[in-house]
Design an enzyme around this catalytic site. Structure first.
Site, mmCIF file in Angstrom:
data_model
loop_
_atom_site.group_PDB
_atom_site.id
_atom_site.type_symbol
_atom_site.label_atom_id
_atom_site.label_comp_id
_atom_site.label_asym_id
_atom_site.label_seq_id
_atom_site.Cartn_x
_atom_site.Cartn_y
_atom_site.Cartn_z
ATOM 1 N N CYS A 53 0.829 -1.201 0.000
ATOM 2 C CA CYS A 53 0.000 0.000 0.000
ATOM 3 C C CYS A 53 0.867 1.257 0.000
ATOM 4 O O CYS A 53 1.821 1.377 0.770
ATOM 5 C CB CYS A 53 -0.914 -0.004 1.221
ATOM 6 N N CYS A 127 -6.285 -0.437 8.448
ATOM 7 C CA CYS A 127 -5.456 0.748 8.234
ATOM 8 C C CYS A 127 -5.039 1.290 9.590
ATOM 9 O O CYS A 127 -5.887 1.486 10.473
ATOM 10 C CB CYS A 127 -6.203 1.821 7.447
ATOM 11 N N GLN A 230 -5.584 20.466 8.069
ATOM 12 C CA GLN A 230 -4.391 19.766 8.525
ATOM 13 C C GLN A 230 -4.744 18.306 8.814
ATOM 14 O O GLN A 230 -5.825 18.002 9.311
ATOM 15 C CB GLN A 230 -3.802 20.434 9.761
ATOM 16 N N GLU A 275 -6.562 34.475 0.999
ATOM 17 C CA GLU A 275 -6.655 33.092 0.522
ATOM 18 C C GLU A 275 -7.246 33.088 -0.886
ATOM 19 O O GLU A 275 -8.172 33.850 -1.191
ATOM 20 C CB GLU A 275 -7.534 32.273 1.466
ATOM 21 N N CYS A 347 4.923 22.463 3.760
ATOM 22 C CA CYS A 347 4.737 21.020 3.598
ATOM 23 C C CYS A 347 5.739 20.454 2.603
ATOM 24 O O CYS A 347 5.563 19.338 2.112
ATOM 25 C CB CYS A 347 3.307 20.704 3.159
#
Length: 392
Positions: A53, A127, A230, A275, A347
């Site tokens: 996976c 998971c 997040q 934004e 990120c």
């Protein structure tokens, strides 16, 4: 025999003789024929789907070596740009805390993440990264979605909101009474907060008993279908704490790439929030208004129209959290501004390091970097940081 000394950016181990070895952990040794002898930092992966996976790449590492990987990624990116800064201990999110994910669904009903470096879907039976509330919907979705008889692969966006799980299905739309009844039965049986579909014309809500919100900075913010959030509560808290520390004492702050207001609503200051996603900034505006927060919002594409130096100079500090590409256009303006303090959340260590070099060349000092491991057992790395310089 050679020894694995670190983990490369894509997750393979690197030996002291330069060899790259898949699924190797620091401290493992390699025999002459290439076999791996487990070392002190290797653990038994808890999930049956690993390493097939693609949701996890580092499930064979203990937390110490995963932390070292995160730190090395950031240090390497900064070093490549000639930037130095103290790097703090990473904040790691625990297993089963991921509250936002995109699963893929084949017409046959197979549902899960894609396999590592493949488009094939791994049919999930367990998971260890998803929050239990999200994973609980895997089997019900596996029964529901094939009834819509989609001819192509679907994407299912799952987000854990204040009212429960928000479901957005992309690639198909319900048609007729039978689909409506099946959808209603699914939503009621599983207590989902909302179900929306997007067949290419934008999300259309089909089930929402009460308005769906997400709490940010103690404020209930309307959550648009598929909106960015997040990945974990723990990761969000670490990033928010670092951003607050970075701009502590500032009276007027600009939050750029503000999204739904993760940082804007958590700052002890008057805040201007910009934004580019219209749904997100309108949700933030509505929430701030109801909560009577001192916050001004603007719908603004900061890639095409970054704040100018004259606009930036009005603020004591800047918080910015751009997408993976970084904030090159905005950083050029920041470098020429008089802003004293910047809290940069990223990120992508590579684009962050590029932007950090630009800021440092302009006279800023990078004081510290706070790594955050939100995506458990993943090669994805996030961080927050503080830059400052003395007024001209």
């Amino acid at each position: 025999m050679s020894v694995i000394v670190r983990v490369a950016a894509r997750g393979e181990g690197i030996a002291d003789d330069g060899r790259h070895v898949a699924l190797a952990a620091p401290g493992d040794t390699l025999t002459e024929d290439g076999a791996i002898v487990p070392g002190p930092h290797r653990i038994i992966p808890p999930c049956r789907h690993y390493p097939e996976c693609g949701g996890c790449q580092l499930q064979h590492l203990d937390d110490a070596s995963w932390s070292a990987f995160i730190t090395d990624r950031i240090a390497g990116a900064l070093d490549a740009q000639g930037v130095r800064a103290p790097i703090r201990a990473p904040a790691l999110s625990p297993p089963r805390t991921r509250r936002r994910a995109v699963l893929h669904v084949e017409p046959s009903g197979r549902i899960g993440f894609t396999a590592e470096r493949s488009h094939q879907i791994v049919d999930l039976h367990e998971c260890h990264v998803l929050a239990p509330e999200l994973f609980a919907l895997v089997r019900p979705l596996k029964r529901l979605l094939p009834t819509f008889k989609a001819k192509r692969r679907l994407d299912v966006h799952l987000t854990l909101a204040d009212q429960g799980v928000d479901v957005l299905v992309k690639g198909v739309a319900p048609e007729g009474l039978a689909h409506h009844d099946a959808l209603t039965a699914f939503a009621q049986a599983n207590g989902v907060a909302r179900v929306a579909f997007d067949d290419g014309m934008g999300p259309e809500v089909r089930w929402e008993p009460e308005p769906v919100t997400i709490a940010l900075g103690g404020v209930a913010v309307p959550l648009p279908p598929g909106a960015f959030l997040q990945a974990t509560v723990e990761g969000e808290a670490a990033l928010v704490a670092a951003a607050r520390e970075a701009v502590q004492g500032a009276r007027i702050v600009a939050d750029l790439f503000a999204g739904l207001g993760t940082f804007a609503l958590s700052l002890d200051a008057r805040v201007y929030a910009a934004e580019g996603a219209r749904d997100a900034i309108m949700a933030l505006k509505a929430a701030a208004g109801r909560a009577q927060r001192p916050l001004f919002t603007e719908h603004r594409d900061l890639f095409r129209r970054p704040l100018t130096t004259a606009e930036l100079d009005r603020f004591d500090a800047i918080v910015l959290d751009p997408p993976r590409a970084g904030a090159r256009e905005q950083v050029v303006q920041l470098a020429a501004s008089k802003v004293a303090t910047i809290g940069y959340v990223s990120c992508n260590p590579s684009s962050f390091a590029r932007d950090a070099q630009e800021l440092c060349k302009a006279g800023y000092t990078l004081h510290w970097v706070q790594p955050v491991g939100q995506f458990r057992w993943s090669t994805h790395v996030e961080l927050a940081s503080r830059f400052s310089r003395s007024p001209a």
